[in-house]
Design an enzyme around this catalytic site. Sequence first.
Site, PDB file in Angstrom:
ATOM      1  N   TYR A  69       0.845  -1.193   0.000  1.00 35.37           N
ATOM      2  CA  TYR A  69       0.000   0.000   0.000  1.00 35.37           C
ATOM      3  C   TYR A  69       0.881   1.244   0.000  1.00 35.37           C
ATOM      4  O   TYR A  69       2.057   1.187   0.396  1.00 35.37           O
ATOM      5  CB  TYR A  69      -0.908   0.005   1.241  1.00 35.37           C
ATOM      6  CG  TYR A  69      -1.985  -1.052   1.172  1.00 35.37           C
ATOM      7  CD1 TYR A  69      -3.170  -0.823   0.477  1.00 35.37           C
ATOM      8  CD2 TYR A  69      -1.807  -2.287   1.783  1.00 35.37           C
ATOM      9  CE1 TYR A  69      -4.150  -1.801   0.394  1.00 35.37           C
ATOM     10  CE2 TYR A  69      -2.781  -3.261   1.711  1.00 35.37           C
ATOM     11  CZ  TYR A  69      -3.960  -3.014   1.013  1.00 35.37           C
ATOM     12  OH  TYR A  69      -4.922  -3.979   0.937  1.00 35.37           O
ATOM     13  N   TYR A 113      -0.220 -10.203  -0.922  1.00 32.34           N
ATOM     14  CA  TYR A 113       0.910  -9.789  -0.081  1.00 32.34           C
ATOM     15  C   TYR A 113       0.880 -10.452   1.276  1.00 32.34           C
ATOM     16  O   TYR A 113      -0.132 -10.995   1.718  1.00 32.34           O
ATOM     17  CB  TYR A 113       0.904  -8.271   0.098  1.00 32.34           C
ATOM     18  CG  TYR A 113      -0.391  -7.741   0.690  1.00 32.34           C
ATOM     19  CD1 TYR A 113      -0.563  -7.656   2.069  1.00 32.34           C
ATOM     20  CD2 TYR A 113      -1.441  -7.339  -0.129  1.00 32.34           C
ATOM     21  CE1 TYR A 113      -1.749  -7.183   2.607  1.00 32.34           C
ATOM     22  CE2 TYR A 113      -2.635  -6.861   0.399  1.00 32.34           C
ATOM     23  CZ  TYR A 113      -2.782  -6.790   1.770  1.00 32.34           C
ATOM     24  OH  TYR A 113      -3.947  -6.340   2.303  1.00 32.34           O
ATOM     25  N   ARG A 156      -2.201 -12.719   2.067  1.00 39.68           N
ATOM     26  CA  ARG A 156      -3.540 -12.374   1.618  1.00 39.68           C
ATOM     27  C   ARG A 156      -3.577 -12.490   0.091  1.00 39.68           C
ATOM     28  O   ARG A 156      -2.639 -12.066  -0.577  1.00 39.68           O
ATOM     29  CB  ARG A 156      -3.889 -10.925   1.993  1.00 39.68           C
ATOM     30  CG  ARG A 156      -3.929 -10.659   3.484  1.00 39.68           C
ATOM     31  CD  ARG A 156      -5.017  -9.640   3.771  1.00 39.68           C
ATOM     32  NE  ARG A 156      -6.320 -10.217   3.415  1.00 39.68           N
ATOM     33  CZ  ARG A 156      -7.413  -9.512   3.143  1.00 39.68           C
ATOM     34  NH1 ARG A 156      -7.361  -8.193   3.153  1.00 39.68           N
ATOM     35  NH2 ARG A 156      -8.554 -10.110   2.829  1.00 39.68           N
ATOM     36  N   HIS A 169      -6.326  -8.375  -4.006  1.00 41.67           N
ATOM     37  CA  HIS A 169      -7.690  -7.839  -3.886  1.00 41.67           C
ATOM     38  C   HIS A 169      -7.696  -6.323  -4.000  1.00 41.67           C
ATOM     39  O   HIS A 169      -6.683  -5.656  -3.806  1.00 41.67           O
ATOM     40  CB  HIS A 169      -8.322  -8.264  -2.562  1.00 41.67           C
ATOM     41  CG  HIS A 169      -7.562  -7.785  -1.362  1.00 41.67           C
ATOM     42  ND1 HIS A 169      -6.429  -8.420  -0.899  1.00 41.67           N
ATOM     43  CD2 HIS A 169      -7.763  -6.726  -0.526  1.00 41.67           C
ATOM     44  CE1 HIS A 169      -5.970  -7.780   0.164  1.00 41.67           C
ATOM     45  NE2 HIS A 169      -6.749  -6.746   0.416  1.00 41.67           N
ATOM     46  N   HIS A 216      -9.873  -3.140  -2.397  1.00 38.45           N
ATOM     47  CA  HIS A 216     -10.852  -2.731  -1.386  1.00 38.45           C
ATOM     48  C   HIS A 216     -11.857  -1.748  -1.976  1.00 38.45           C
ATOM     49  O   HIS A 216     -11.480  -0.883  -2.783  1.00 38.45           O
ATOM     50  CB  HIS A 216     -10.153  -2.024  -0.222  1.00 38.45           C
ATOM     51  CG  HIS A 216      -9.353  -2.926   0.638  1.00 38.45           C
ATOM     52  ND1 HIS A 216      -9.911  -3.697   1.625  1.00 38.45           N
ATOM     53  CD2 HIS A 216      -8.023  -3.185   0.674  1.00 38.45           C
ATOM     54  CE1 HIS A 216      -8.961  -4.379   2.237  1.00 38.45           C
ATOM     55  NE2 HIS A 216      -7.798  -4.087   1.676  1.00 38.45           N
TER      56      HIS A 216
END
Lengths: 300, 300
Positions: A158, A192, A213, A216, A218
């Site tokens: 991120y 990640y 994870r 994806h 969000h």
Amino acid sequence: MRDLDEFTVTDETLSQMANTPNPRFKEIADAAVRHLHAFARDVNLTPEEWIQGIQFMTAVGQACTPLRQEFILLSDVLGLSAVVNALHDKKARELGSQSSLLGPFFREGVELTPAGTQIVEKPTVPEIVVYGKVTGNDGAPIPNALVQVWQTSERGHYDLQERNGESMDMRGTFLTDADGNYHFRTVRPLGYSIPMDGPVGAMVFAQKRHGMRPSHIHCLIGAEGHRELVTALYFGDDPYIDSDTVFGVSESLVVDSKEDPNSPIPGLRAVHYDFRLAKAAPGESGRVGADPTKLMKAAE
Amino acid sequence: MRDLDEFTVTDETLSQMANTPNPRFKEIADAAVRHLHAFARDVNLTPEEWIQGIQFMTAVGQACTPLRQEFILLSDVLGLSAVVNALHDKKARELGSQSSLLGPFFREGVELTPAGTQIVEKPTVPEIVVYGKVTGNDGAPIPNALVQVWQTSERGHYDLQERNGESMDMRGTFLTDADGNYHFRTVRPLGYSIPMDGPVGAMVFAQKRHGMRPSHIHCLIGAEGHRELVTALYFGDDPYIDSDTVFGVSESLVVDSKEDPNSPIPGLRAVHYDFRLAKAAPGESGRVGADPTKLMKAAE
């Protein structure tokens, strides 16, 4: 005076809390005390283990910074966030799209941009387009619905991790058009590992879990008179799609990017997803968005 | 892939933790997950309440400093410390003196001083003497037992609070003599409020609890081949003797200071208490002493 044993301590604690004026706070605190004590009795927790627990919780708290929310991470990997989510979802399950975890990386204040904007500043892999419709539970399109999206880069980080919070990237805010349509450009995010360098990572490592994870995007979708929808779209071909460390994946949220004749941007592989929003009950906010930088301010 | 609901999330979490190599860690983590999820389901925890809980735990962690252990305080006011203590005590209850809470104010490294030393640097109220014998569970005196004591001043503060950790006061370390006797001078400590300026204090306030602990002297007694005893002596005429905020008082630990012809220091009011230590089981440490300044180092 009464000598307390490991059972009567529970009664005595509840009795000291009996005058709590806020009934909901009392209900939650009572249940927390009952389960906390039952947990300690179930495992016959020793003083040495108790102090290790104190050290662990302290380390989790001290690992929190304006850019990192280690307690949300702990809640996530212990499945608590998914339980809360499922409870929240149950009410709306028949009516709107399924929800998923907010996670610790949502940020407020992302500028509104026109439909079709590329949300990644410098893409190094092929662009894709994500598009679809936002409708109510009756299927009627919702114009001017707010679509907020955030994701990792093609490197699996991120912006809060890559840029130390100094600027934003891989985030977008859009409004649906008169027919309820949205679309934006992005790149396929990389799945990640949760942050493994803190106390929660150490726990996950000690449990021999992979800590990954699946890939994806969000999504936080809001519209006047509707329940806010916190969800995420998961790429179905990710190797970790069936073993998400934070239990966020649901069948109905799995997507893929493919050639698509209906793509609003011809030539780009497209992810198509329509969101359905449940009607808000009177007086219900349904607002669960939480910016970690604001959370930390509240904690200071 | 399986869609998880608020019950099956628990199974899935336990399944992800199934390969934890340390069996005791697995047992504790499994029970923690089960109770945490059951708690959330019992109260139907909402996302808004969950985020408030995250904020609270974060604030507790961030309130911890080398001089303040807010998580121990939280454990104390929720009765968890007393449960752990009661579980620990159960094994030794028939054999040794009753135990009480260690609390967050124990410090290591207090210099050994001769019997009879006044542990308060500048007493402003009449001195008292505390004396007695340390014996095994068979009643045989234990020479050279280590008696560590700490308490608040006559103003109701520990040195960590009055002196910001810069020097020590109201603490003593003594050895029993050949007949197992110990004695030291002190002043009667004042009962006190737990720290109310942090998140735990805010919680106690919201529960309309008084937040007070009755006057007491902490004791940590150790001797070769015996279980270390963590306990405290409570002054029976304190107004909060029956409603200790942290549930530490037991009938058998209640004392008073009185005229005493057997006092080792004639003319001073005396508190008389004999400690009995249980024999250590083979391989058992029983060591629960924890210096908050070391705890915090471990957390860094």
